[in-house]
Design an enzyme around this catalytic site. Structure first.
Site, PDB file in Angstrom:
ATOM      1  N   HIS A   1     -37.502 -60.605 -11.042  1.00  0.00           N
ATOM      2  CA  HIS A   1     -37.258 -59.288 -11.205  1.00  0.00           C
ATOM      3  C   HIS A   1     -38.336 -58.464 -10.338  1.00  0.00           C
ATOM      4  O   HIS A   1     -39.357 -58.029 -11.163  1.00  0.00           O
ATOM      5  CB  HIS A   1     -37.057 -58.757 -12.571  1.00  0.00           C
ATOM      6  CG  HIS A   1     -36.681 -57.259 -12.937  1.00  0.00           C
ATOM      7  ND1 HIS A   1     -36.050 -56.923 -13.991  1.00  0.00           N
ATOM      8  CD2 HIS A   1     -36.898 -56.430 -11.988  1.00  0.00           C
ATOM      9  CE1 HIS A   1     -35.691 -55.627 -13.976  1.00  0.00           C
ATOM     10  NE2 HIS A   1     -36.306 -55.166 -12.637  1.00  0.00           N
TER      11      HIS A   1
ATOM     12  N   HIS B   1     -38.876 -55.296  -7.287  1.00  0.00           N
ATOM     13  CA  HIS B   1     -38.329 -54.426  -6.300  1.00  0.00           C
ATOM     14  C   HIS B   1     -39.328 -54.655  -5.364  1.00  0.00           C
ATOM     15  O   HIS B   1     -40.392 -54.002  -5.445  1.00  0.00           O
ATOM     16  CB  HIS B   1     -38.094 -53.159  -6.787  1.00  0.00           C
ATOM     17  CG  HIS B   1     -37.124 -53.228  -8.144  1.00  0.00           C
ATOM     18  ND1 HIS B   1     -35.695 -52.788  -7.846  1.00  0.00           N
ATOM     19  CD2 HIS B   1     -37.191 -53.367  -9.389  1.00  0.00           C
ATOM     20  CE1 HIS B   1     -35.291 -52.961  -9.005  1.00  0.00           C
ATOM     21  NE2 HIS B   1     -36.107 -53.224  -9.917  1.00  0.00           N
TER      22      HIS B   1
ATOM     23  N   HIS C   1     -29.454 -54.225 -13.656  1.00  0.00           N
ATOM     24  CA  HIS C   1     -30.204 -53.647 -14.703  1.00  0.00           C
ATOM     25  C   HIS C   1     -29.234 -53.126 -15.637  1.00  0.00           C
ATOM     26  O   HIS C   1     -28.293 -52.582 -15.352  1.00  0.00           O
ATOM     27  CB  HIS C   1     -30.947 -52.465 -14.203  1.00  0.00           C
ATOM     28  CG  HIS C   1     -32.063 -52.859 -13.248  1.00  0.00           C
ATOM     29  ND1 HIS C   1     -31.968 -53.818 -12.356  1.00  0.00           N
ATOM     30  CD2 HIS C   1     -33.396 -52.352 -13.271  1.00  0.00           C
ATOM     31  CE1 HIS C   1     -33.200 -53.779 -11.570  1.00  0.00           C
ATOM     32  NE2 HIS C   1     -34.136 -53.193 -12.353  1.00  0.00           N
TER      33      HIS C   1
ATOM     34  N   GLU D   1     -32.085 -51.138 -20.327  1.00  0.00           N
ATOM     35  CA  GLU D   1     -33.582 -50.860 -19.891  1.00  0.00           C
ATOM     36  C   GLU D   1     -33.776 -49.518 -20.765  1.00  0.00           C
ATOM     37  O   GLU D   1     -34.306 -49.158 -21.782  1.00  0.00           O
ATOM     38  CB  GLU D   1     -33.888 -50.591 -18.723  1.00  0.00           C
ATOM     39  CG  GLU D   1     -35.219 -50.012 -18.154  1.00  0.00           C
ATOM     40  CD  GLU D   1     -35.601 -49.885 -16.704  1.00  0.00           C
ATOM     41  OE1 GLU D   1     -34.502 -49.692 -15.982  1.00  0.00           O
ATOM     42  OE2 GLU D   1     -36.765 -49.823 -16.216  1.00  0.00           O
TER      43      GLU D   1
ATOM     44  N   ASP E   1     -41.595 -56.081 -11.946  1.00  0.00           N
ATOM     45  CA  ASP E   1     -40.609 -54.921 -11.510  1.00  0.00           C
ATOM     46  C   ASP E   1     -41.120 -54.248 -10.465  1.00  0.00           C
ATOM     47  O   ASP E   1     -40.626 -54.411  -9.338  1.00  0.00           O
ATOM     48  CB  ASP E   1     -40.630 -53.908 -12.688  1.00  0.00           C
ATOM     49  CG  ASP E   1     -39.141 -53.317 -12.977  1.00  0.00           C
ATOM     50  OD1 ASP E   1     -38.290 -53.402 -12.124  1.00  0.00           O
ATOM     51  OD2 ASP E   1     -39.089 -52.297 -13.748  1.00  0.00           O
ATOM     52  N   ASP E   2     -42.092 -53.192 -10.516  1.00  0.00           N
ATOM     53  CA  ASP E   2     -42.586 -52.681  -9.729  1.00  0.00           C
ATOM     54  C   ASP E   2     -44.167 -52.604  -9.685  1.00  0.00           C
ATOM     55  O   ASP E   2     -44.773 -51.402 -10.293  1.00  0.00           O
ATOM     56  CB  ASP E   2     -42.113 -51.090  -9.616  1.00  0.00           C
ATOM     57  CG  ASP E   2     -40.774 -50.856  -9.615  1.00  0.00           C
ATOM     58  OD1 ASP E   2     -40.063 -51.194  -8.407  1.00  0.00           O
ATOM     59  OD2 ASP E   2     -39.904 -50.983 -10.747  1.00  0.00           O
TER      60      ASP E   2
HETATM   61  N1  ADE Z   1     -35.676 -49.592  -9.391  1.00  0.00           N
HETATM   62  C1  ADE Z   1     -36.797 -49.941  -9.407  1.00  0.00           C
HETATM   63  N2  ADE Z   1     -37.424 -50.171 -10.584  1.00  0.00           N
HETATM   64  C2  ADE Z   1     -36.434 -49.825 -11.428  1.00  0.00           C
HETATM   65  C3  ADE Z   1     -36.306 -50.142 -12.800  1.00  0.00           C
HETATM   66  N3  ADE Z   1     -37.232 -50.303 -13.578  1.00  0.00           N
HETATM   67  N4  ADE Z   1     -35.082 -49.550 -13.313  1.00  0.00           N
HETATM   68  C4  ADE Z   1     -34.184 -49.193 -12.653  1.00  0.00           C
HETATM   69  N5  ADE Z   1     -34.250 -49.244 -11.259  1.00  0.00           N
HETATM   70  C5  ADE Z   1     -35.282 -49.645 -10.513  1.00  0.00           C
HETATM   71 ZN    ZN Z   2     -36.179 -53.170 -11.841  1.00  0.00          ZN
END
Ligand code: ADE
Ligand code: ZN
Length: 338
Positions: free
Chosen positions: A16, A18, A196, A199, A277-278
């Site tokens: 996971h 991005h 997703h 969350e 994630d990011d």
């Molecule tokens: N796009 C990038 N990170 C995300 C996240 N945590 N939740 C939803 N969309 C995303």
């Molecule tokens: Zn994500």
């Protein structure tokens, strides 16, 4: 050997991630200069200081604005290459990487531009590091389903570069049901599906992702804890959850890492995995996510092993490649225990 050293040494998979969420403030600054773009920040340090979020939307606003510095094929190459070098440093041997075509198509950047940059970096990482990388094409759920259907049409000539499809962006108010038709098309084309769900959104969104979109994995999914029947279902069917601890902390899904439910879910028998994630927005790549939960939740070496094994089992790799990674994990553990 300390658990931190062990975390570093174990061969891992990341499921996971991005790619647009791996843009560093330094690369953002550099690309803005290259393309003559004026950023609303006076320095790299000011960009970094802007990374304080109160929820998912406050992050997404900044994340989409940041992505605007990505303009040509080299930019997308550099972005992917920087992440894959980091994978190599962190002993990540397989990564399943999401990208958001609509973010770029809507800015007038053609599919060929970003997919070519990404695949050039992926091929180089395969040659130089033996790293395996699968791409997941993600649809933006704040846009209408018709836009996702049009994106799928535009992506058709490039589908040999894609392993799976996903669904991301603003969750609340955009349930999986909104995308049932486009994911039916994706399923008919024979692709794996992730989404997703859970969350910020309620457990009903996780049910919809499973029942209407036929997902193979749920991204995040941490709100499943609120629904006993869902917990039982996820356990019985071993549906993977790609959990992102530092993301959950930064986006205020949890107030304190000590309150994170990943250990609770693991002990309940769900197939949970750890992911970043990011990472450049949330303060850590994959190893830092493992270290954060090991420290805050007192996760032991066996639980750590289970989390890493869960990622390999939940990947879309063929069985023989999964077995190769699993035996490399066993090798590291047998050294650790001796
Ligand atoms: N796009 C990038 N990170 C995300 C996240 N945590 N939740 C939803 N969309 C995303
Ligand atoms: Zn994500």
């Amino acid at each position: 050997m300390s658990l931190t050293t062990l975390i570093h040494q174990i061969p891992k998979a990341e499921l996971h991630l991005h790619i647009e969420g791996t843009l560093t403030p330094e690369l953002m600054w550099c690309l803005a200069e290259k393309h003559g773009i004026t950023l609303p920040y006076k320095s790299v340090e000011e960009i970094r200081q802007a990374y304080l979020f109160e929820d998912l939307q406050s992050f997404l606003d900044l994340y989409y604005a940041g992505a605007d510095v990505l303009r040509d094929e080299d930019d997308f190459f550099e972005l992917m290459w920087a992440y894959l070098e980091r994978c190599h440093e962190q002993n990540i041997v397989h990564a399943e990487v999401m990208f958001d075509p609509q973010t770029h198509l809507h800015r007038g950047i053609e599919f060929d531009v970003f997919i070519s940059g990404f695949t050039r970096a992926i091929n180089k990482a395969k040659d130089e590091f033996g790293l395996s990388v699968y791409l997941i094409l993600s649809f933006l759920r704040h846009l209408p389903e018709s836009d996702a259907i049009e994106t799928l049409r535009i992506a058709r000539p490039y589908l040999d570069k894609v392993h799976a499809f996903g669904l991301d962006s603003s969750e609340l108010g955009h349930p999986p049901a909104k995308f049932e038709r486009v994911f039916n098309q994706v399923k008919e084309l024979g692709f794996k599906i992730v989404a997703h769900a859970g969350e910020e959104g309620p457990p009903s969104y996780i049910w919809e992702a499973i029942e209407l979109l036929n997902v193979d994995r749920v991204d995040h999914g941490v709100r499943c804890q609120e629904d006993e029947a869902l917990l039982d279902y996820l356990k019985e069917h071993q549906i993977p959850l790609t959990v992102c601890p530092l993301s959950n902390l930064k986006l205020c899904v949890v107030d304190d890492m000590k309150q994170h439910n990943i250990k609770w879910l693991l002990e309940r028998g769900l197939r949970v995995t750890v992911n970043s994630d990011d990472p450049t927005y949330f303060g850590g790549f994959l190893n830092e996510n493992y270290v954060a939960i090991v420290d805050a939740l007192d996760i032991n070496a066996q639980q750590l092993k289970q989390l890493v094994i869960n990622s390999v089992l939940s990947s879309f790799l063929p069985e023989d490649e999964k077995r190769t990674i699993m035996s490399a994990i066993e090798d590291v553990y047998s050294q650790h225990c001796n």
